[in-house]
Motif scaffolding. Structure first.
Motif, PDB file in Angstrom:
ATOM      1  N   THR A 184       0.825  -1.203   0.000  1.00 55.97           N
ATOM      2  CA  THR A 184       0.000   0.000   0.000  1.00 55.97           C
ATOM      3  C   THR A 184       0.863   1.260   0.000  1.00 55.97           C
ATOM      4  OG1 THR A 184      -1.772  -1.137   1.181  1.00 55.97           O
ATOM      5  CG2 THR A 184      -1.795   1.269   1.256  1.00 55.97           C
ATOM      6  N   VAL A 185       1.910   1.250   0.844  1.00 58.93           N
ATOM      7  CA  VAL A 185       2.825   2.401   0.890  1.00 58.93           C
ATOM      8  C   VAL A 185       3.519   2.590  -0.453  1.00 58.93           C
ATOM      9  CG1 VAL A 185       4.944   3.278   1.931  1.00 58.93           C
ATOM     10  CG2 VAL A 185       3.191   2.226   3.378  1.00 58.93           C
ATOM     11  N   ARG A 186       3.969   1.463  -1.061  1.00 64.23           N
ATOM     12  CA  ARG A 186       4.648   1.549  -2.351  1.00 64.23           C
ATOM     13  C   ARG A 186       3.751   2.170  -3.417  1.00 64.23           C
ATOM     14  NH1 ARG A 186       4.874  -0.549  -7.041  1.00 64.23           N
ATOM     15  NH2 ARG A 186       3.143  -1.968  -6.625  1.00 64.23           N
ATOM     16  N   LYS A 187       2.496   1.739  -3.447  1.00 60.39           N
ATOM     17  CA  LYS A 187       1.558   2.270  -4.440  1.00 60.39           C
ATOM     18  C   LYS A 187       1.304   3.760  -4.211  1.00 60.39           C
ATOM     19  CE  LYS A 187      -0.875  -2.043  -5.450  1.00 60.39           C
ATOM     20  NZ  LYS A 187      -2.162  -2.767  -5.382  1.00 60.39           N
ATOM     21  N   ARG A 188       1.163   4.136  -2.947  1.00 62.13           N
ATOM     22  CA  ARG A 188       0.927   5.550  -2.640  1.00 62.13           C
ATOM     23  C   ARG A 188       2.108   6.403  -3.077  1.00 62.13           C
ATOM     24  NH1 ARG A 188      -1.689   5.089   3.448  1.00 62.13           N
ATOM     25  NH2 ARG A 188      -3.780   4.400   2.795  1.00 62.13           N
ATOM     26  N   ARG A 189       3.343   5.911  -2.845  1.00 62.28           N
ATOM     27  CA  ARG A 189       4.533   6.657  -3.239  1.00 62.28           C
ATOM     28  C   ARG A 189       4.617   6.770  -4.753  1.00 62.28           C
ATOM     29  NH1 ARG A 189       9.046   4.035   0.902  1.00 62.28           N
ATOM     30  NH2 ARG A 189       8.409   5.233   2.755  1.00 62.28           N
ATOM     31  N   ALA A 190       4.239   5.680  -5.455  1.00 62.40           N
ATOM     32  CA  ALA A 190       4.275   5.700  -6.917  1.00 62.40           C
ATOM     33  C   ALA A 190       3.289   6.718  -7.472  1.00 62.40           C
ATOM     34  CB  ALA A 190       3.968   4.302  -7.459  1.00 62.40           C
ATOM     35  N   ILE A 191       2.106   6.748  -6.874  1.00 61.28           N
ATOM     36  CA  ILE A 191       1.091   7.716  -7.311  1.00 61.28           C
ATOM     37  C   ILE A 191       1.565   9.142  -7.047  1.00 61.28           C
ATOM     38  CG2 ILE A 191      -1.247   8.568  -6.865  1.00 61.28           C
ATOM     39  CD1 ILE A 191      -2.057   5.675  -6.284  1.00 61.28           C
ATOM     40  N   LYS A 192       2.171   9.338  -5.849  1.00 61.17           N
ATOM     41  CA  LYS A 192       2.658  10.662  -5.486  1.00 61.17           C
ATOM     42  C   LYS A 192       3.747  11.114  -6.445  1.00 61.17           C
ATOM     43  CE  LYS A 192       4.471  13.275  -1.551  1.00 61.17           C
ATOM     44  NZ  LYS A 192       4.906  13.189  -0.122  1.00 61.17           N
ATOM     45  N   ALA A 193       4.649  10.173  -6.822  1.00 63.29           N
ATOM     46  CA  ALA A 193       5.731  10.506  -7.730  1.00 63.29           C
ATOM     47  C   ALA A 193       5.198  10.866  -9.120  1.00 63.29           C
ATOM     48  CB  ALA A 193       6.705   9.336  -7.815  1.00 63.29           C
ATOM     49  N   THR A 194       4.192  10.126  -9.554  1.00 60.11           N
ATOM     50  CA  THR A 194       3.589  10.375 -10.850  1.00 60.11           C
ATOM     51  C   THR A 194       2.930  11.742 -10.888  1.00 60.11           C
ATOM     52  OG1 THR A 194       3.194   8.018 -11.201  1.00 60.11           O
ATOM     53  CG2 THR A 194       1.902   9.546 -12.536  1.00 60.11           C
ATOM     54  N   LEU A 195       2.204  12.060  -9.805  1.00 61.42           N
ATOM     55  CA  LEU A 195       1.526  13.364  -9.729  1.00 61.42           C
ATOM     56  C   LEU A 195       2.554  14.487  -9.734  1.00 61.42           C
ATOM     57  CD1 LEU A 195      -1.295  12.578  -7.145  1.00 61.42           C
ATOM     58  CD2 LEU A 195      -1.530  12.875  -9.628  1.00 61.42           C
ATOM     59  N   ALA A 196       3.652  14.282  -9.000  1.00 63.08           N
ATOM     60  CA  ALA A 196       4.691  15.319  -8.935  1.00 63.08           C
ATOM     61  C   ALA A 196       5.345  15.525 -10.293  1.00 63.08           C
ATOM     62  CB  ALA A 196       5.752  14.902  -7.893  1.00 63.08           C
ATOM     63  N   LYS A 197       5.557  14.432 -10.997  1.00 59.14           N
ATOM     64  CA  LYS A 197       6.157  14.518 -12.338  1.00 59.14           C
ATOM     65  C   LYS A 197       5.242  15.230 -13.303  1.00 59.14           C
ATOM     66  CE  LYS A 197       8.169  11.645 -15.953  1.00 59.14           C
ATOM     67  NZ  LYS A 197       8.491  10.262 -16.385  1.00 59.14           N
ATOM     68  N   ASP A 198       3.958  14.896 -13.246  1.00 56.01           N
ATOM     69  CA  ASP A 198       2.984  15.564 -14.101  1.00 56.01           C
ATOM     70  C   ASP A 198       2.929  17.054 -13.797  1.00 56.01           C
ATOM     71  OD1 ASP A 198       2.430  13.164 -15.284  1.00 56.01           O
ATOM     72  OD2 ASP A 198       0.605  12.775 -14.121  1.00 56.01           O
ATOM     73  N   GLY A 199       3.098  17.393 -12.523  1.00 59.80           N
ATOM     74  CA  GLY A 199       3.047  18.786 -12.137  1.00 59.80           C
ATOM     75  C   GLY A 199       4.221  19.558 -12.689  1.00 59.80           C
ATOM     76  N   GLU A 200       5.406  18.886 -12.738  1.00 60.54           N
ATOM     77  CA  GLU A 200       6.600  19.534 -13.287  1.00 60.54           C
ATOM     78  C   GLU A 200       6.441  19.771 -14.781  1.00 60.54           C
ATOM     79  OE1 GLU A 200       9.730  17.424 -10.179  1.00 60.54           O
ATOM     80  OE2 GLU A 200       9.751  16.981 -12.333  1.00 60.54           O
ATOM     81  N   VAL A 201       5.800  18.821 -15.489  1.00 62.02           N
ATOM     82  CA  VAL A 201       5.610  18.965 -16.910  1.00 62.02           C
ATOM     83  C   VAL A 201       4.606  20.072 -17.203  1.00 62.02           C
ATOM     84  CG1 VAL A 201       4.763  17.850 -19.000  1.00 62.02           C
ATOM     85  CG2 VAL A 201       6.155  16.566 -17.389  1.00 62.02           C
TER      86      VAL A 201
END
Length: 320
Positions: free
Chosen positions: A303-320
């Motif tokens: 669960t923690v791994r999935k949450r971190r992956a989602i958070k990383a994806t959102l952060a990357k999208d935000g940078e783009v």
């Protein structure tokens, strides 16, 4: 005491090496029922005919080795197969709400069974039995014991009954509901129960050790409901108050359902189902506890791994 022992055992098993621990000791359905998920009633069990894996009756988990059920149900089963012991006829299934079993379900063999010392089949008196499993019951989110309420339930108390069964009389196995059912009702006094049953001249079958329930016409206990647990929920916790015993008028929503009241038998139940931990294989019990803990930890990490992956994806999208 059992609750604190389980907490102690969990702590010991998660922190001590096995070698050290070993040295410590050696539907159909009830009419108007609603579908229930197993996590809602983790204490519920199904007794299964071994040969055909057919549901025979229900029960409730008391601890890692004992299940409580209806005595009459076991008595009739053994009368039907007089040349076979219970252990070769049936086994117990845990942790499932579906009627049909799967190959990976948790099953336990039956070691022995004990009828209440004053059980009377003809009159359905003291209609409870304790079944001891041959192996330890493995507790998890879907498999948990339930405590027995020591005190009586008052008239008007809301109670819940869960079971597989039928909504018609007579019924066959093909009529059974595919999902475990729950029926909500109210407990009534024995005097009120006798009054209602006098319509069918059944008032003499209300014994002092019986608790009756009514639904005020919204549902009923029906064919095939045997041995299932009757509970009250207090402070969010279910407490066992009865075991299904007697269907006065099957599938009739105007008639009460009869259960063996367990507070009358509390001392006998607790004494008979007590586990002598001096003979327990603590290494095996710890293995079970560790497996469950590992599964929970793995689920938490995933669960923690999935949450971190989602958070990383959102952060990357935000940078783009």
């Amino acid at each position: 005491m059992d609750r604190w022992f389980r907490v102690f055992l969990l702590a010991v098993c998660l922190n001590a090496p096995i070698g050290a621990v070993q040295e410590v000791g050696r539907v159909k359905r009830m009419a108007s029922g609603v579908d229930v998920e197993q996590w809602e009633v983790p204490y519920q069990v199904s007794f299964r005919l071994i040969e055909a894996d057919r549901h025979l009756g229900s029960g409730a988990i008391l601890n890692v080795r004992y299940v409580i059920t209806q005595a009459s149900f076991l008595w009739k089963l053994l009368r039907t197969y007089p040349d076979q012991p219970l252990a070769t006829l049936a086994r117990v299934r845990f942790g499932e709400a579906a009627l049909k079993s799967q190959s990976d379900d948790q099953f336990r063999s039956i070691h022995s069974h004990t009828y209440h010392p004053f059980f009377d089949f003809e009159e359905a008196r003291n209609d409870i039995a304790l079944v001891r499993t041959a192996e330890y019951i493995e507790f998890n989110r879907f498999v948990q014991p339930i405590s027995i309420r020591k005190a009586p339930v008052l008239e008007g108390t809301v109670v819940e009954y869960t079971d597989w069964g039928a909504d018609k009389n007579p019924a066959t196995q093909d009529d059974y509901k595919e999902q475990l059912q729950r029926l909500e009702a109210q407990a009534i006094s024995n005097d009120r129960c006798k009054e209602l049953l006098s319509t069918w001249d059944l008032q003499n079958f209300v014994y002092d050790s019986r608790v009756c329930i009514v639904t005020n016409g919204t549902g009923s206990v029906c064919t095939g409901n045997v041995g299932g647990p009757l509970v009250v929920v207090e402070n969010g916790q279910p407490l066992l108050v009865g075991v299904m015993s007697y269907v006065y008028r099957a599938c009739n929503p105007q008639a009460p359902g009869g259960f063996e009241r367990l507070w009358n038998h509390y001392d006998w139940i607790t004494k008979t189902s007590t586990i002598d931990y001096s003979y327990v294989n603590f290494g095996e019990m710890c293995r079970v506890v560790r497996n469950v803990a590992a599964q929970l930890l793995a689920n938490s990490r995933e669960t923690v791994r999935k949450r971190r992956a989602i958070k990383a994806t959102l952060a990357k999208d935000g940078e783009v």
